[in-house]
Design an enzyme around this catalytic site. Structure first.
Site, PDB file in Angstrom:
ATOM      1  N   GLN A  21       2.026  -6.009  -3.191  1.00 54.76           N
ATOM      2  CA  GLN A  21       2.488  -6.124  -1.799  1.00 54.76           C
ATOM      3  C   GLN A  21       3.802  -5.338  -1.605  1.00 54.76           C
ATOM      4  O   GLN A  21       4.026  -4.392  -2.332  1.00 54.76           O
ATOM      5  CB  GLN A  21       2.652  -7.600  -1.380  1.00 54.76           C
ATOM      6  CG  GLN A  21       1.334  -8.361  -1.227  1.00 54.76           C
ATOM      7  CD  GLN A  21       0.763  -8.839  -2.540  1.00 54.76           C
ATOM      8  OE1 GLN A  21       1.446  -9.472  -3.326  1.00 54.76           O
ATOM      9  NE2 GLN A  21      -0.494  -8.547  -2.781  1.00 54.76           N
TER      10      GLN A  21
ATOM     11  N   ALA B 256      -3.915  -7.864  -3.672  1.00 51.14           N
ATOM     12  CA  ALA B 256      -3.480  -6.496  -3.949  1.00 51.14           C
ATOM     13  C   ALA B 256      -4.680  -5.584  -4.158  1.00 51.14           C
ATOM     14  O   ALA B 256      -5.725  -6.016  -4.642  1.00 51.14           O
ATOM     15  CB  ALA B 256      -2.606  -6.488  -5.202  1.00 51.14           C
ATOM     16  N   GLY B 257      -4.501  -4.331  -3.802  1.00 45.26           N
ATOM     17  CA  GLY B 257      -5.514  -3.314  -4.087  1.00 45.26           C
ATOM     18  C   GLY B 257      -4.793  -2.037  -4.420  1.00 45.26           C
ATOM     19  O   GLY B 257      -4.054  -1.507  -3.591  1.00 45.26           O
ATOM     20  N   HIS B 258      -4.934  -1.587  -5.660  1.00 45.92           N
ATOM     21  CA  HIS B 258      -4.201  -0.409  -6.122  1.00 45.92           C
ATOM     22  C   HIS B 258      -5.201   0.669  -6.523  1.00 45.92           C
ATOM     23  O   HIS B 258      -5.993   0.471  -7.443  1.00 45.92           O
ATOM     24  CB  HIS B 258      -3.292  -0.783  -7.303  1.00 45.92           C
ATOM     25  CG  HIS B 258      -2.329  -1.896  -6.982  1.00 45.92           C
ATOM     26  ND1 HIS B 258      -1.756  -2.693  -7.931  1.00 45.92           N
ATOM     27  CD2 HIS B 258      -1.837  -2.334  -5.800  1.00 45.92           C
ATOM     28  CE1 HIS B 258      -0.956  -3.577  -7.339  1.00 45.92           C
ATOM     29  NE2 HIS B 258      -1.003  -3.379  -6.057  1.00 45.92           N
TER      30      HIS B 258
ATOM     31  N   ASP C 138       0.808  -1.224   0.000  1.00 50.97           N
ATOM     32  CA  ASP C 138       0.000   0.000   0.000  1.00 50.97           C
ATOM     33  C   ASP C 138       0.842   1.275   0.000  1.00 50.97           C
ATOM     34  O   ASP C 138       0.425   2.309   0.523  1.00 50.97           O
ATOM     35  CB  ASP C 138      -0.965   0.023   1.204  1.00 50.97           C
ATOM     36  CG  ASP C 138      -1.907  -1.161   1.192  1.00 50.97           C
ATOM     37  OD1 ASP C 138      -2.250  -1.627   0.095  1.00 50.97           O
ATOM     38  OD2 ASP C 138      -2.296  -1.620   2.284  1.00 50.97           O
TER      39      ASP C 138
ATOM     40  N   THR D 256      -8.484  -3.456  -0.475  1.00 49.85           N
ATOM     41  CA  THR D 256      -9.061  -4.771  -0.743  1.00 49.85           C
ATOM     42  C   THR D 256     -10.051  -5.182   0.333  1.00 49.85           C
ATOM     43  O   THR D 256     -11.159  -5.627   0.043  1.00 49.85           O
ATOM     44  CB  THR D 256      -7.929  -5.820  -0.865  1.00 49.85           C
ATOM     45  OG1 THR D 256      -7.103  -5.439  -1.958  1.00 49.85           O
ATOM     46  CG2 THR D 256      -8.473  -7.219  -1.118  1.00 49.85           C
TER      47      THR D 256
ATOM     48  N   LYS E 203       1.958   2.151  -5.052  1.00 47.15           N
ATOM     49  CA  LYS E 203       2.527   1.601  -6.298  1.00 47.15           C
ATOM     50  C   LYS E 203       1.595   1.833  -7.484  1.00 47.15           C
ATOM     51  O   LYS E 203       2.043   2.157  -8.584  1.00 47.15           O
ATOM     52  CB  LYS E 203       2.761   0.077  -6.147  1.00 47.15           C
ATOM     53  CG  LYS E 203       3.717  -0.285  -5.040  1.00 47.15           C
ATOM     54  CD  LYS E 203       3.798  -1.798  -4.850  1.00 47.15           C
ATOM     55  CE  LYS E 203       2.524  -2.441  -4.334  1.00 47.15           C
ATOM     56  NZ  LYS E 203       2.127  -2.101  -2.985  1.00 47.15           N
TER      57      LYS E 203
ATOM     58  N   LEU F 228       3.779  12.491   1.042  1.00 46.99           N
ATOM     59  CA  LEU F 228       4.473  13.486   1.872  1.00 46.99           C
ATOM     60  C   LEU F 228       3.473  14.533   2.375  1.00 46.99           C
ATOM     61  O   LEU F 228       3.599  15.055   3.478  1.00 46.99           O
ATOM     62  CB  LEU F 228       5.596  14.151   1.053  1.00 46.99           C
ATOM     63  CG  LEU F 228       6.500  15.103   1.835  1.00 46.99           C
ATOM     64  CD1 LEU F 228       7.277  14.366   2.920  1.00 46.99           C
ATOM     65  CD2 LEU F 228       7.476  15.828   0.905  1.00 46.99           C
ATOM     66  N   ASP F 229       2.445  14.796   1.565  1.00 50.10           N
ATOM     67  CA  ASP F 229       1.424  15.784   1.942  1.00 50.10           C
ATOM     68  C   ASP F 229       0.734  15.428   3.259  1.00 50.10           C
ATOM     69  O   ASP F 229       0.293  16.313   3.995  1.00 50.10           O
ATOM     70  CB  ASP F 229       0.374  15.902   0.828  1.00 50.10           C
ATOM     71  CG  ASP F 229      -0.227  14.550   0.451  1.00 50.10           C
ATOM     72  OD1 ASP F 229       0.536  13.685  -0.026  1.00 50.10           O
ATOM     73  OD2 ASP F 229      -1.444  14.348   0.646  1.00 50.10           O
TER      74      ASP F 229
ATOM     75  N   ARG G  26      -9.928  -2.868   5.835  1.00 51.83           N
ATOM     76  CA  ARG G  26      -9.423  -2.836   7.206  1.00 51.83           C
ATOM     77  C   ARG G  26      -8.615  -1.558   7.456  1.00 51.83           C
ATOM     78  O   ARG G  26      -7.934  -1.063   6.555  1.00 51.83           O
ATOM     79  CB  ARG G  26      -8.502  -4.046   7.472  1.00 51.83           C
ATOM     80  CG  ARG G  26      -9.251  -5.345   7.581  1.00 51.83           C
ATOM     81  CD  ARG G  26      -8.276  -6.501   7.775  1.00 51.83           C
ATOM     82  NE  ARG G  26      -7.489  -6.753   6.573  1.00 51.83           N
ATOM     83  CZ  ARG G  26      -6.519  -7.673   6.496  1.00 51.83           C
ATOM     84  NH1 ARG G  26      -6.208  -8.385   7.560  1.00 51.83           N
ATOM     85  NH2 ARG G  26      -5.871  -7.866   5.378  1.00 51.83           N
TER      86      ARG G  26
END
Ligand code: GDP
Ligand code: IMO
Ligand code: MG
Length: 427
Positions: free
Chosen positions: A223, A39-41, A13, A299, A16, A331-332, A302
């Site tokens: 991941q 994965a969850g993008h 997370d 995904t 990517k 960074l924000d 949680r």
């Protein structure tokens, strides 16, 4: 210099998906090499939000070929649903290719993932329960079902019979679950087979041809390094290798073809699921990161655990993947902290100072973080597009990280949107 691997340098997370989407605009091919729909993008393009799980993060550019490589594990139903969802939103899937050698996640893998987690109780890993681990287990045990098996119904049923002989015993006797009938599992699969058939291809050959033609290829990791089955915080890991070496085995190219490795790290750290996390915060600072960073899993939804940036782990990630440049995302999110902390070393249980990531789990589990404090900044970074736009204290923070890991930071995330970046990446 056409071949670049993009890896997660933390516990996943890291952003990517956003980075790959950005670089895909200047790439010809994007290939996923490991992992599955664990994965969850998330990609935010204008007012559109896309959540990708299996489809590579280059799919939003019509000209970019998107490969799901042999090292991935693919849930056929989940992939069909993702394809349908994207098509319904007007995204063309004409450029999607699925390796015939990719292993398929079967319904019994999902059942066994959930059942094993229940059985582990308080020792559970906190998996995404998508069947990832059990599918890779079957791959290694040589009883897996592969994408190419969808093209031959007779072989498919035969293989399911062999696999289910053992699996049904486990489902029934160990977990008290219903036995599965190979014929009906095959029938369900064949519904998806027709949908997926046009995408199945010799993707290793396709990537080789692209590289030989001098095309730009991005290898998209899922991941992150600390979830790597060999080098991560075992057993609290995923069942594949997110580190850069797997881009070769997971797509079928040799290591001499890779030119660059871009490590993606957040400006702080998050982790979903169980396992050690030395810089974890359980205080107002952690809650602030969670809220400002909207740290909820793409995904499973949680809440992600949050903590300060861990340079010991980041240097480890740089070493393991031969990272040549870093993307520092989010960074924000750190605007408005009175001071920002970076962990430069761990102290083990005996008080010894460690600057290299400890190889022994007992040592790592007992480690506490030693911090350097840097002054924070209040300015909003969302409009920063050049390094010189950054407030001096944010710049100091970035420079301190680059100096510590001895790798240039070529991309800085300043917001969720596609173009909210300071981008100096050359691929
Ligand atoms: P991935 O799994 O590595 O692709 O990361 P995820 O998409 O699961 O989680 C990263 C989250 O942070 C997503 O919601 C992104 O839209 C968001 N994100 C990525 N980069 C930035 C950034 O620089 N700033 C902010 N505020 N959000 C970002
Ligand atoms: P992306 O690609 C964050 C974690 C799970 C669990 C462990 C094992 O979005 O960065 P698994 O289902 O893989 O067997 O679960 O790994 N995990 C992730 N955490 N981001 C991910 O992917 C993850 N994929 C798996 O939470 O701790
Ligand atoms: Mg994610």
């Amino acid at each position: 210099m056409p071949a670049t691997v993009v890896i997660g340098a933390q516990w996943g997370d890291e952003g990517k998906g956003k980075v790959v989407d950005l670089l895909a605009e200047r790439s010809d091919v994007v290939a996923r090499y490991q992992g599955g729909n664990n994965a969850g993008h998330t990609i935010v393009a204008g007012d559109q939000v896309y959540k990708l799980h299996l489809v590579p993060s280059g799919i939003l550019y019509p000209g970019t070929l998107c490969v799901i490589g042999n090292g991935t594990v693919v849930d056929p139903g989940a992939l069909c649903a993702e394809i349908d969802g994207l098509e319904a939103r007007g995204v063309s899937l004409d450029t999607l290719r699925l390796s015939g050698n990719a292993h398929l996640i079967m319904p019994y893998h999902v059942m066994l993932d959930g059942a094993a987690e229940m059985r582990l109780g308080r020792f559970s890993i906190g998996t995404t329960r998508r069947g990832i681990g059990p599918c890779y287990e079957d791959k290694a045990a040589r009883v897996g079902i592969r994408a190419q098996d969808l093209l031959d119904p007779k072989i498919l049923v035969r293989k399911l019979e062999v696999a289910l002989e053992a699996k049904n015993e486990i489902l029934e006797k160990l977990y008290g679950m219903p036995r599965l009938d190979p014929q009906s599992v095959a029938a369900d699969l064949l519904d998806h087979a027709e949908r997926l058939r046009p995408f199945i291809a010799d993707t290793a050959l396709i990537i080789d041809e692209a590289l030989r033609d001098g095309k730009r290829v991005l290898f998209e990791g899922a991941q992150g390094t600390m979830l790597d089955i060999d080098h991560g915080t075992y057993p609290f890991v995923t069942s594949s290798n997110p580190t850069a070496g797997a881009a070769c085995t997971g797509t079928g190219i040799g290591p001499t073809r890779i030119d660059r490795v871009l490590g993606v790290t957040k400006a702080y750290v998050t982790r979903v699921g169980e396992g050690p996390f030395p810089t974890e915060l359980d205080d107002e600072d952690g809650r602030r990161m969670m809220e400002r960073g909207n740290e909820f899993g793409t995904t499973t939804g949680r809440q992600r655990r949050c903590g300060w940036l861990d340079l010991v782990a980041l240097r480890y990630a740089v070493r393991l993947s031969g990272v040549t440049q870093l993307a520092l995302t989010k960074l924000d999110v750190l605007s408005g902290f009175e001071r920002v902390r970076i962990c430069r070393a761990y102290r083990d249980r005996d008080g010894e100072r460690l600057t290299d990531f400890p190889y022994h789990q007992t040592v790592f589990h007992g480690c506490t973080a030693e911090y350097d404090d840097l002054p924070g900044w209040d300015e909003d970074l969302s409009e920063c597009r050049e390094l010189t736009d950054l407030p001096p204290r944010a710049r100091e923070y970035v420079d301190a990280i680059a100096a510590a890991v001895e790798v240039p930071i070529t991309l800085i995330g300043t917001g969720q949107g596609r173009h909210q970046v300071i981008d100096q990446v050359e691929i």
